[in-house]
Design a protein around this motif. Structure first.
Motif, PDB file in Angstrom:
ATOM      1  N   ALA A  41       0.830  -1.201   0.000  1.00  0.00           N
ATOM      2  CA  ALA A  41       0.000   0.000   0.000  1.00  0.00           C
ATOM      3  C   ALA A  41       0.870   1.259   0.000  1.00  0.00           C
ATOM      4  CB  ALA A  41      -0.924  -0.004   1.209  1.00  0.00           C
ATOM      5  N   LYS A  42       1.981   1.193   0.691  1.00  0.00           N
ATOM      6  CA  LYS A  42       2.902   2.330   0.750  1.00  0.00           C
ATOM      7  C   LYS A  42       4.302   1.858   0.352  1.00  0.00           C
ATOM      8  CE  LYS A  42       0.345   4.975   4.227  1.00  0.00           C
ATOM      9  NZ  LYS A  42       0.409   5.648   5.549  1.00  0.00           N
ATOM     10  N   THR A  43       4.428   1.516  -0.917  1.00  0.00           N
ATOM     11  CA  THR A  43       5.703   1.037  -1.440  1.00  0.00           C
ATOM     12  C   THR A  43       6.753   2.143  -1.393  1.00  0.00           C
ATOM     13  OG1 THR A  43       4.669  -0.599  -2.891  1.00  0.00           O
ATOM     14  CG2 THR A  43       6.883   0.143  -3.494  1.00  0.00           C
ATOM     15  N   LYS A  44       7.964   1.770  -1.026  1.00  0.00           N
ATOM     16  CA  LYS A  44       9.080   2.708  -1.010  1.00  0.00           C
ATOM     17  C   LYS A  44      10.067   2.342  -2.120  1.00  0.00           C
ATOM     18  CE  LYS A  44       8.905   3.598   3.983  1.00  0.00           C
ATOM     19  NZ  LYS A  44       9.662   3.503   5.275  1.00  0.00           N
ATOM     20  N   ILE A  45      10.556   3.368  -2.797  1.00  0.00           N
ATOM     21  CA  ILE A  45      11.574   3.168  -3.823  1.00  0.00           C
ATOM     22  C   ILE A  45      12.885   3.732  -3.296  1.00  0.00           C
ATOM     23  CG2 ILE A  45      12.317   3.696  -6.180  1.00  0.00           C
ATOM     24  CD1 ILE A  45       9.374   4.008  -6.924  1.00  0.00           C
ATOM     25  N   GLY A  46      13.875   2.869  -3.162  1.00  0.00           N
ATOM     26  CA  GLY A  46      15.185   3.287  -2.677  1.00  0.00           C
ATOM     27  C   GLY A  46      16.112   3.594  -3.829  1.00  0.00           C
ATOM     28  N   ALA A  47      16.906   4.657  -3.675  1.00  0.00           N
ATOM     29  CA  ALA A  47      17.833   5.050  -4.735  1.00  0.00           C
ATOM     30  C   ALA A  47      19.039   5.751  -4.135  1.00  0.00           C
ATOM     31  CB  ALA A  47      17.131   5.968  -5.732  1.00  0.00           C
ATOM     32  N   PRO A  48      20.181   5.738  -4.841  1.00  0.00           N
ATOM     33  CA  PRO A  48      21.342   6.501  -4.382  1.00  0.00           C
ATOM     34  C   PRO A  48      21.014   7.995  -4.325  1.00  0.00           C
ATOM     35  CG  PRO A  48      21.968   4.943  -6.092  1.00  0.00           C
ATOM     36  CD  PRO A  48      20.472   4.965  -6.061  1.00  0.00           C
ATOM     37  N   ALA A  49      21.823   8.737  -3.599  1.00  0.00           N
ATOM     38  CA  ALA A  49      21.591  10.169  -3.440  1.00  0.00           C
ATOM     39  C   ALA A  49      21.828  10.949  -4.733  1.00  0.00           C
ATOM     40  CB  ALA A  49      22.483  10.717  -2.332  1.00  0.00           C
ATOM     41  N   ASP A  50      22.578  10.373  -5.658  1.00  0.00           N
ATOM     42  CA  ASP A  50      22.874  11.024  -6.931  1.00  0.00           C
ATOM     43  C   ASP A  50      21.591  11.508  -7.611  1.00  0.00           C
ATOM     44  OD1 ASP A  50      24.999  11.239  -9.332  1.00  0.00           O
ATOM     45  OD2 ASP A  50      23.091  10.511 -10.106  1.00  0.00           O
ATOM     46  N   THR A  51      21.600  12.737  -8.134  1.00  0.00           N
ATOM     47  CA  THR A  51      20.380  13.330  -8.681  1.00  0.00           C
ATOM     48  C   THR A  51      19.854  12.579  -9.900  1.00  0.00           C
ATOM     49  OG1 THR A  51      21.758  14.886  -9.943  1.00  0.00           O
ATOM     50  CG2 THR A  51      20.897  15.649  -7.829  1.00  0.00           C
ATOM     51  N   ALA A  67      -1.047   4.867 -12.223  1.00  0.00           N
ATOM     52  CA  ALA A  67      -1.807   3.640 -12.463  1.00  0.00           C
ATOM     53  C   ALA A  67      -2.470   3.085 -11.206  1.00  0.00           C
ATOM     54  CB  ALA A  67      -0.891   2.582 -13.079  1.00  0.00           C
ATOM     55  N   THR A  68      -1.775   3.192 -10.062  1.00  0.00           N
ATOM     56  CA  THR A  68      -2.304   2.570  -8.835  1.00  0.00           C
ATOM     57  C   THR A  68      -3.066   3.552  -7.957  1.00  0.00           C
ATOM     58  OG1 THR A  68      -0.334   3.066  -7.495  1.00  0.00           O
ATOM     59  CG2 THR A  68      -0.288   1.040  -8.826  1.00  0.00           C
ATOM     60  N   GLY A  69      -2.837   4.849  -8.177  1.00  0.00           N
ATOM     61  CA  GLY A  69      -3.480   5.843  -7.322  1.00  0.00           C
ATOM     62  C   GLY A  69      -2.686   6.165  -6.076  1.00  0.00           C
ATOM     63  N   GLN A  70      -1.541   5.499  -5.882  1.00  0.00           N
ATOM     64  CA  GLN A  70      -0.691   5.757  -4.715  1.00  0.00           C
ATOM     65  C   GLN A  70       0.751   5.944  -5.182  1.00  0.00           C
ATOM     66  OE1 GLN A  70      -1.541   2.319  -2.164  1.00  0.00           O
ATOM     67  NE2 GLN A  70      -2.808   3.644  -0.878  1.00  0.00           N
ATOM     68  N   VAL A  71       1.266   7.139  -4.955  1.00  0.00           N
ATOM     69  CA  VAL A  71       2.623   7.447  -5.381  1.00  0.00           C
ATOM     70  C   VAL A  71       3.613   6.935  -4.337  1.00  0.00           C
ATOM     71  CG1 VAL A  71       4.242   9.263  -6.031  1.00  0.00           C
ATOM     72  CG2 VAL A  71       1.813   9.512  -6.577  1.00  0.00           C
ATOM     73  N   PRO A  72       4.536   6.051  -4.717  1.00  0.00           N
ATOM     74  CA  PRO A  72       5.522   5.547  -3.749  1.00  0.00           C
ATOM     75  C   PRO A  72       6.416   6.666  -3.225  1.00  0.00           C
ATOM     76  CG  PRO A  72       5.448   4.154  -5.712  1.00  0.00           C
ATOM     77  CD  PRO A  72       4.662   5.382  -6.034  1.00  0.00           C
ATOM     78  N   ASN A  73       6.904   6.492  -2.023  1.00  0.00           N
ATOM     79  CA  ASN A  73       7.871   7.415  -1.450  1.00  0.00           C
ATOM     80  C   ASN A  73       9.268   7.063  -1.949  1.00  0.00           C
ATOM     81  OD1 ASN A  73       6.015   8.880   0.103  1.00  0.00           O
ATOM     82  ND2 ASN A  73       6.073   7.323   1.726  1.00  0.00           N
ATOM     83  N   ILE A  74      10.099   8.098  -2.148  1.00  0.00           N
ATOM     84  CA  ILE A  74      11.487   7.897  -2.541  1.00  0.00           C
ATOM     85  C   ILE A  74      12.354   8.014  -1.288  1.00  0.00           C
ATOM     86  CG2 ILE A  74      13.367   8.622  -4.050  1.00  0.00           C
ATOM     87  CD1 ILE A  74      10.882   7.730  -5.561  1.00  0.00           C
ATOM     88  N   VAL A  75      13.198   7.014  -1.042  1.00  0.00           N
ATOM     89  CA  VAL A  75      14.096   7.042   0.116  1.00  0.00           C
ATOM     90  C   VAL A  75      15.518   6.792  -0.352  1.00  0.00           C
ATOM     91  CG1 VAL A  75      12.298   6.231   1.691  1.00  0.00           C
ATOM     92  CG2 VAL A  75      13.793   4.565   0.569  1.00  0.00           C
ATOM     93  N   LYS A  76      16.489   7.252   0.412  1.00  0.00           N
ATOM     94  CA  LYS A  76      17.883   6.964   0.105  1.00  0.00           C
ATOM     95  C   LYS A  76      18.234   5.567   0.594  1.00  0.00           C
ATOM     96  CE  LYS A  76      19.439  11.775   0.285  1.00  0.00           C
ATOM     97  NZ  LYS A  76      20.335  12.753   0.947  1.00  0.00           N
TER      98      LYS A  76
END
Length: 542
Positions: A41-51, A67-76
């Motif tokens: 329901a609250k998927t998180k997308i992890g990524a390096p700090a690089d822009t 598509a799902t109606g819920q925007v995942p959070n971006i985390v480092k």
């Protein structure tokens, strides 16, 4: 953890039939297992700090949110979906690994570009509704357990668009780029000048937009019918619009290659600046017929000054390595009849008019090289001797490409019989008007870009493959889409997937699912269920 991964891989080997991976282009290596990971329901997308990596993560989050109606959070760092920098040199600049396990999805790549291509695969592993622009209810958002390693076969995978014969609006150009990126192609070749229209603003020469971008009428039906619609036609892109498109393409890791035609296909420019032609007193008009005109640039110093001024502005706009100068279909009639041209041939010790064309191309190549760029042109630039830094697009079959590669010049293969998407793709009696010829999906897919006639060392100069879209008979974006896809999808797989990994029957099965993605994206591809609502030019009843 190692024991778990070993067990998972063994499971994948045992259960390889459990999940059909309908990804296009076909990945290099795929192992599947029974089961699937589900978005939370609250998927998180992890990524390096690089822009740049964060940008890839944000693009994925945006599409999932639509598509799902819920925007995942971006985390480092680590997330439910993780983008991870890899040190694996075998992935190169554009390769990636994708692992889907009970703990989530990991995309490993050496560069953000590779991660972007991993994201395209992830989207294709999800239900086709992920490409919806609005939330879709009742969908199980799952990704099959899979391990993929994927590296492209060729570094150059392109699609060209002619906007001179029929001008295409900015929003469609962006959609074209979206589809290039979806199919893991990386080059957008933008054909911007020709006899029938000059489509790019050049500030030093304002009459290119006030005169050269307009023609008094357009051919109606097929060329052989010699009918005209009697309606003025115009269109050009401002430099701000050009910058907008370039930025849009960069965000999707697509390079934009501008084409400024010379020394032939010059009639539109001559309509504004007749002093650059054979007869400065002639009243030139922007071309209304399709085909090739005898009116070409006369290689005076004034003409070179004009061409270099134009190219300066083009180079300032376009940051990519390649500048395309055309070089094709340049009639020599006016050069043969010109005292100036004949004197220049003698003065420079040239053999003939073909040598004069080579003289022009070599001077332009020297100028482009001095600006830190690489010149690219159609295979006619081989005539009279190839310029030292030139890259060749082989369109008149593959012989030009073979000749260039043997001379250790880089080559993009784009032979008309396989890669020209203005050809008929079904019985002409059932199709809207097209240029002619016949190139169906199977023929495009069957193309092999690296000829057997080349040695291993020579074959390294085959950079890749490109599909070409000439728009004489494509009046609208819907018409372009109908002619381009899914044949461009086939060429995308030719450019990405190894020769051994390609199989048309397998491709056709995956394409049936892929068509549903194109449906979600509103693409009017050949065979789409909505083709009948678009206006085409159909052959007249005899």
């Amino acid at each position: 953890m190692k024991r778990f991964l070993f067990g998972l891989i063994c499971c994948m080997l045992v259960h390889s039939a459990f999940a059909q991976v309908n990804v296009i282009p076909k990945p290099t290596q795929v192992l599947t297992a029974k089961g699937a990971w589900a978005l939370k329901a609250k998927t998180k997308i992890g990524a390096p700090a690089d822009t740049t990596w964060a940008h890839v993560a944000n693009m994925l989050a945006a599409q999932l949110g639509k598509a799902t109606g819920q925007v995942p959070n971006i985390v480092k760092g680590k997330g439910d979906i993780s983008l991870v920098v890899s040190g694996d040199a075998s992935l190169g600049e554009e390769g990636y690994r994708l692992l889907s396990t009970p703990k989530g999805v990991t995309i490993q790549a050496r560069t953000a570009k590779g991660a972007f291509y991993g994201v395209q695969t992830l989207l294709q592993l999800l239900p086709v509704e992920v490409f919806s622009e609005t939330p879709v209810a009742g969908v199980k958002w799952t990704v099959p357990y899979v391990t993929i390693k994927d590296v492209p076969r060729y570094p150059y995978r392109g699609l060209m668009l002619d906007v001179c014969r029929h001008f295409m609006p900015i929003e469609f150009v962006k959609k074209y780029i979206d589809l290039i990126a979806l199919h893991k192609q990386n080059q957008f070749h933008w054909h911007l000048t020709d006899d029938q229209g000059w489509r790019i603003e050049i500030k030093k020469y304002p009459e290119l937009k006030t005169i050269s971008s307009k023609r008094k009428e357009t051919m109606k039906g097929h060329y052989r019918d010699q009918k005209f619609d009697g309606k003025p036609y115009e269109g050009f892109y401002t430099q701000d619009e050009i910058r907008e498109v370039i930025k849009y393409a960069q965000d999707r890791f697509v390079n934009v290659i501008p084409e400024i035609e010379m020394p032939g296909h010059a009639l539109a420019a001559l309509a504004a600046y007749p002093q650059l032609g054979n007869n400065p007193d002639k009243i030139y008009e922007v071309g209304t017929k399709w085909g090739v005109y005898d009116d070409v640039f006369m290689p005076r110093e004034e003409t070179f000054k004009f061409l270099e001024d134009v190219l300066k502005e083009v180079i300032d706009l376009f940051p990519g390595k390649y500048i395309h100068i055309g070089g094709d279909e340049c009639p020599k009639v006016q050069w043969k009849e010109s005292r100036f041209a004949q004197d220049l041939i003698r003065k420079e010790g040239l053999k003939d008019e073909h040598g004069l064309q080579s003289y022009v191309i070599k001077r332009i190549d020297k100028f482009i090289t001095s600006k830190g760029r690489r010149m690219i042109g159609w295979d006619e630039i081989l005539e009279g001797g190839l310029s030292p830094n030139a890259t060749v697009m082989s369109w008149r079959g593959i012989d030009g490409g073979i000749a260039a590669a043997k001379e250790r010049h880089d080559v993009v293969m784009t032979p008309g019989g396989f890669c020209y998407l203005d050809h008929y793709q079904a019985d002409p009696k059932t199709q809207p008007v097209a240029f002619g010829g016949f190139t169906d999906l199977a023929k495009s897919y069957s193309f092999e870009p690296t000829p057997e006639a080349l040695s291993a060392e020579e074959a390294r100069h085959i950079l890749g493959v490109q599909g070409n879209v000439w728009t004489e008979y494509m009046k609208t974006p819907a018409y372009v889409q109908y002619m381009v896809w899914p044949r461009a999808t086939a060429l995308a797989e030719v450019g990405w997937t190894s020769k051994e990994g390609r199989n048309f029957e397998d491709f056709s099965k995956r394409l049936e699912i892929h068509k549903k993605r194109l449906d979600m994206l509103g693409v009017n591809y050949f065979g789409a269920p909505t083709n009948d609502k678009f206006e085409y030019v159909w052959p007249e009843k005899k």
